[in-house]
Design an enzyme around this catalytic site. Structure first.
Site, PDB file in Angstrom:
ATOM      1  N   ASP A 206     -74.283 -29.880  15.899  1.00 41.09           N
ATOM      2  CA  ASP A 206     -75.566 -30.510  15.579  1.00 41.09           C
ATOM      3  C   ASP A 206     -76.610 -29.506  15.115  1.00 41.09           C
ATOM      4  O   ASP A 206     -77.684 -29.887  14.664  1.00 41.09           O
ATOM      5  CB  ASP A 206     -76.121 -31.238  16.818  1.00 41.09           C
TER       6      ASP A 206
ATOM      7  N   ASP B  66     -76.661 -32.088  21.066  1.00 42.79           N
ATOM      8  CA  ASP B  66     -76.374 -31.138  22.136  1.00 42.79           C
ATOM      9  C   ASP B  66     -75.388 -30.073  21.714  1.00 42.79           C
ATOM     10  O   ASP B  66     -75.217 -29.082  22.392  1.00 42.79           O
ATOM     11  CB  ASP B  66     -75.790 -31.873  23.347  1.00 42.79           C
TER      12      ASP B  66
ATOM     13  N   CYS C 260    -113.392 -15.915  20.099  1.00 43.55           N
ATOM     14  CA  CYS C 260    -112.926 -14.764  20.876  1.00 43.55           C
ATOM     15  C   CYS C 260    -111.409 -14.660  20.781  1.00 43.55           C
ATOM     16  O   CYS C 260    -110.851 -13.601  20.512  1.00 43.55           O
ATOM     17  CB  CYS C 260    -113.285 -14.909  22.349  1.00 43.55           C
TER      18      CYS C 260
ATOM     19  N   ASP D 196     -76.920 -37.947  18.253  1.00 43.78           N
ATOM     20  CA  ASP D 196     -75.539 -37.520  18.322  1.00 43.78           C
ATOM     21  C   ASP D 196     -74.908 -38.370  19.427  1.00 43.78           C
ATOM     22  O   ASP D 196     -75.616 -38.889  20.276  1.00 43.78           O
ATOM     23  CB  ASP D 196     -75.546 -36.027  18.677  1.00 43.78           C
TER      24      ASP D 196
HETATM   25  P1  ADP Z   1     -70.358 -36.077  18.406  1.00 44.52           P
HETATM   26  O1  ADP Z   1     -70.829 -35.890  17.011  1.00 44.52           O
HETATM   27  O2  ADP Z   1     -70.206 -37.514  18.786  1.00 44.52           O
HETATM   28  O3  ADP Z   1     -71.139 -35.323  19.405  1.00 44.52           O
HETATM   29  P2  ADP Z   1     -68.450 -34.012  18.099  1.00 44.52           P
HETATM   30  O4  ADP Z   1     -68.863 -33.751  16.695  1.00 44.52           O
HETATM   31  O5  ADP Z   1     -68.824 -33.069  19.129  1.00 44.52           O
HETATM   32  O6  ADP Z   1     -68.879 -35.493  18.493  1.00 44.52           O
HETATM   33  O7  ADP Z   1     -66.884 -34.168  18.096  1.00 44.52           O
HETATM   34  C1  ADP Z   1     -66.274 -35.033  17.163  1.00 44.52           C
HETATM   35  C2  ADP Z   1     -64.802 -35.081  17.397  1.00 44.52           C
HETATM   36  O8  ADP Z   1     -64.244 -33.807  17.109  1.00 44.52           O
HETATM   37  C3  ADP Z   1     -64.442 -35.372  18.821  1.00 44.52           C
HETATM   38  O9  ADP Z   1     -64.323 -36.750  19.066  1.00 44.52           O
HETATM   39  C4  ADP Z   1     -63.107 -34.660  18.956  1.00 44.52           C
HETATM   40  O10 ADP Z   1     -62.076 -35.492  18.475  1.00 44.52           O
HETATM   41  C5  ADP Z   1     -63.227 -33.484  18.029  1.00 44.52           C
HETATM   42  N1  ADP Z   1     -63.619 -32.232  18.709  1.00 44.52           N
HETATM   43  C6  ADP Z   1     -64.739 -31.518  18.547  1.00 44.52           C
HETATM   44  N2  ADP Z   1     -64.720 -30.417  19.322  1.00 44.52           N
HETATM   45  C7  ADP Z   1     -63.577 -30.462  20.012  1.00 44.52           C
HETATM   46  C8  ADP Z   1     -62.973 -29.613  21.000  1.00 44.52           C
HETATM   47  N3  ADP Z   1     -63.539 -28.512  21.449  1.00 44.52           N
HETATM   48  N4  ADP Z   1     -61.778 -29.993  21.475  1.00 44.52           N
HETATM   49  C9  ADP Z   1     -61.179 -31.101  21.051  1.00 44.52           C
HETATM   50  N5  ADP Z   1     -61.695 -31.925  20.139  1.00 44.52           N
HETATM   51  C10 ADP Z   1     -62.868 -31.614  19.616  1.00 44.52           C
HETATM   52 MG    MG Z   2     -72.249 -33.870  20.620  1.00 42.35          MG
END
Ligand code: ADP
Ligand code: MG
Length: 752
Positions: A642, A638, A16, A439
């Site tokens: 990612d 998050d 159905c 992450d």
């Molecule tokens: P993870 O992979 O551990 O979640 P992210 O990729 O979000 O970390 O961030 C990696 C690095 O990039 C951080 O440690 C920071 O140095 C830098 N970064 C990313 N986004 C920002 C932001 N909006 N302001 C300042 N630094 C940032």
């Molecule tokens: Mg992150």
């Protein structure tokens, strides 16, 4: 393009549901349609005006021989909240089944008592004539049978069987109807025309209908229990709200709240819709959405979510999203869609059920013919009985229920715990995962880091560095950005306007503040922009930055300072990784953060596999490489950085509080942002798969074993009907065992 929800009436097996789905898909303007047999609902994605859509969709369902009702877009929450109540349909089912059972019992009783009481030659006298007693008892049986067949219990089944015959779409009702009418012909022939000379399986038809009606009732009750979790979820939204309109405070049903209404939420009340605090100060329990057990302070300017509760204080909230657009509404919609979606096993079962029905009819015809060939006309009653028994016992209805009931229970249970599965097929994939890639920032560490220290190069002023960084970060949704802005606010710094804001996911952000170009991000990121970071690097080396997460600041191409963060590992992260290991699943850490800080987190969690400084493409490539190596990978993240990795993984798991892109890219969303939910999801998936397999095995084996018994006449039709009912119920009850197997009886949204 829009989502339309329909309530579909009259479906009772996988066939159905399939037909309704096909009918909806065939309707003009429909892009996709999913029908959920268990909750009796359909979700349609269509590109047309809502009003036209409802009409044409309902028409399409009616043309297929079923009935449908529209559930208004914002009514899904309300519909589901009410679904658990004793629905009138269920009560009718119960009454019909009870009446049919009593009448059938009389038919059976007369059948056994009459010949014994009166003997074969007995006559009764009235109206000046002598009547053979047996003929009279048969006539009474006939009347009782007709009441069952044409009343509430039998009529729907026979009508639907007739419709199935007309549409040439054989289903379980057709099988039952064929069984009943075949038996019925014999009643007439034997009971009236031949004056009770033949041995006739009279009670069979009556009993068959009564049992099928009873089975339907029990089944819909069990199905109601299976969707109970959704009902519980929908009920988290309150029914009424206190709204100020035209200066008057009024209590109105939540469905009538519109965006920009101002709602009062006193202490101990549940916030009805998503909104922004305009007045007041309160502690809000957001555990449902964030998994954080500690209430959060909410003040003017803060956002609050529907379904969360005011613990202490009082808030005035301006509604920003209502009904299906609110966070809770989206959750419920997501779960409803998942429940209506199909697992790969389900598709297989549907196909089997589809070819099974014609096969059964053929076997029944063959049985009938064989009995007659071997025994001549004298074998007519036995031939009928055997054919009827085959028709009834082989009904693939347990096969149709085997998977959807488990999916419904599993998705509902998961939702109550804070795990939102987008597609039922995700259960299959999740159950087979052997590596979880995590992450770091915001996932294994808290989503709320705090600034611990500011390091300035040479004689720069720390507070002004913070103010500049905050000016840029006010537009970013990264957890570190939130920490910088919060710290600037705490120090009562003025956060200036910034222009030309650009976000580089996983690296940092840039903007123009007061005419100067400011870059905030990892040191590598600043270097890649061509900034001079030599002063910064030597300053970092002498300041004990240890394993802290660092964000550097460059103004006009010169590194001028850095901000160090306290970013605690979530307390439950270690337990989550340990539980996964017990389930035979490895964990790996991929982070965009610098090596020192990633190594420290990996050390705390006992992770041997980790990589630091991974940009978003790097995460994607690593996932692809792992999958090529034969691993089945779940990625948990998050952030925007990612998103690509979440899509590339076999299963993407995102925290529902994370960035929108991440949430959209993931197949599984975790509402309470607790790492152990990943282990819960794997366990749930594995147990569900096991129960589905059991169900399919039993449903199928049962049919295969019972057919020979029925064909050889070992199994009378009434027993066959009872057996068929038992088999459907077994499958449904087996699905309801899920919470007990998992030990999730007292399921709650926050487990970690
Ligand atoms: P993870 O992979 O551990 O979640 P992210 O990729 O979000 O970390 O961030 C990696 C690095 O990039 C951080 O440690 C920071 O140095 C830098 N970064 C990313 N986004 C920002 C932001 N909006 N302001 C300042 N630094 C940032
Ligand atoms: Mg992150």
């Amino acid at each position: 393009m829009q989502q339309i929800n329909l309530r579909v009436m009259g479906m009772h097996c996988a066939g159905c549901a399939q037909r309704v789905e096909d009918a909806l898909r065939g309707a003009a303007g429909v892009l996709d349609a999913r029908v959920d047999l268990v909750s009796g609902s359909a979700q349609v994605t269509a590109c047309m005006e809502a009003e036209d859509a409802f009409e044409s969709l309902v028409a399409a369902v009616r043309a297929a021989g079923y009935d449908a009702q529209a559930i208004a877009a914002d009514g899904l929450l309300g519909h589901l909240a009410k679904a658990g109540d004793q629905s009138p349909g269920l009560q009718q089912h119960r009454r019909a089944a009870a009446v049919a059972a009593i009448l059938a019992a009389f038919v059976l009783l007369i059948d056994h008592v009459a010949p014994a009481a009166w003997g074969h030659g007995a006559t009764l006298h009235f109206g000046g004539r002598a009547w053979p007693a047996l003929t009279i008892s048969r006539a009474i049986q006939l009347v009782l049978f007709l009441i069952i067949a044409l009343g509430r219990a039998g009529a729907p089944i026979l009508l639907s069987g007739l419709r199935a015959a007309v549409r040439r779409a054989p289903d379980m009702d057709l099988l039952v109807s064929l069984g009943v009418t075949t038996a019925f012909k014999i009643i007439i022939y034997g009971g009236v025309v031949a004056g009770g000379q033949l041995f006739i399986p009279q009670p069979a038809a009556a009993l068959l209908l009564a049992l099928v009606a009873l089975g339907r009732y029990l089944e819909s009750r069990a199905k109601g229990r299976a969707s109970a979790a959704m009902t519980a979820l929908a009920r988290r939204a309150p029914k009424t709200a206190l709204v100020t309109r035209a200066g008057q405070l009024a209590t109105i049903p939540v469905e009538q709240i519109v965006v920009d209404d101002v709602i009062s939420a006193p202490a101990h009340s549940t916030i009805p819709v998503d909104g922004e605090v305009v007045e007041g100060d309160a502690d809000v329990d957001e555990s449902l959405m964030t998994g954080e057990a500690v209430p959060v302070r909410r003040q003017p300017g803060d956002r609050v979510l529907g379904g969360t509760g005011v613990v202490e204080g009082m808030l005035m909230i301006r509604a920003t999203a209502v009904g299906s657009r609110s966070a809770l509404g989206r959750i419920v919609q997501l779960v409803a869609e998942a429940q209506a979606s199909k697992t790969r096993m389900q598709r297989l079962a549907d196909r089997v059920a589809g070819v099974f029905t014609p096969f059964v009819i053929a076997v029944a015809a063959l049985t009938f013919a064989t009995w007659l060939l071997l025994g001549g006309t004298a074998a007519l009653p036995s031939a009928t009985r055997a054919a009827v028994a085959v028709l009834v016992v082989a009904c693939p209805c347990a096969l149709g229920l085997a998977t959807p009931t488990v999916v419904t229970v599993a998705c509902g249970l998961a939702a109550l715990r804070g795990i939102l599965v987008r597609e039922a097929a995700m259960l299959e994939t999740m159950g087979g995962v052997d590596l979880v890639v995590w992450d770091k920032t915001g996932t294994l560490t808290t989503a709320r880091p705090t600034v611990s220290r500011i390091v300035a190069v040479e004689d720069r002023e720390e507070q002004s560095l913070l103010a500049k960084a905050a000016a840029v970060e006010q537009f970013s949704r990264h957890p570190l950005a939130g920490a910088i802005v919060a710290e600037a606010r705490r120090n009562a710094l003025e956060i200036r306007e910034a222009t030309a804001f650009v976000s580089h996911p996983g690296r940092g952000v840039t903007a123009t503040v007061d005419g100067r170009s400011v870059a905030v991000g990892s040191i590598d990121f600043l270097a890649s922009l061509g900034s001079d970071v030599s002063g910064l690097q030597s300053r970092m080396a002498e300041s004990a930055a240890e394993d802290k997460t660092v964000v550097a600041i460059a103004v006009d191409g010169v590194g001028v300072g850095a901000i160090l963060f306290c970013d605690a590992v979530r307390p439950s992260a270690a337990a989550a990784i340990r539980r996964l290991r017990e389930l035979g699943i490895e964990s790996e850490l991929l982070s965009g953060d610098r090596e020192e800080s990633v190594r420290a987190v990996a050390g705390k969690l006992g992770l041997r596999r980790w990589t630091a400084g991974v940009p978003p493409e790097g995460k994607l490539r690593r996932i692809e490489q792992l999958r090529r190596g034969g691993r089945r990978v779940a990625m948990v993240g998050d952030g925007v950085n990612d998103a690509a990795a979440l899509v590339a993984a076999d299963v993407g798991v995102a925290f529902a509080t994370g960035a929108d892109v991440a949430v959209e890219s993931a197949g599984v969303n975790l509402v309470g942002s607790a790492p152990p939910l990943v282990a819960d999801a794997v366990e749930l998936a594995r147990v569900s798969l096991r129960v589905i397999r059991q169900n399919l095995f039993w449903a199928f084996v049962y049919n295969v074993l019972m057919i020979p018994l029925a064909a050889t006449g070992t199994l009378p039709p009434a027993v066959a009907a009872a057996a068929m009912m038992v088999s459907s119920l077994t499958v449904v009850l087996n699905a309801l065992r899920l919470p007990r197997i998992l030990g999730w009886r007292r399921a709650s949204a926050n487990s970690g």
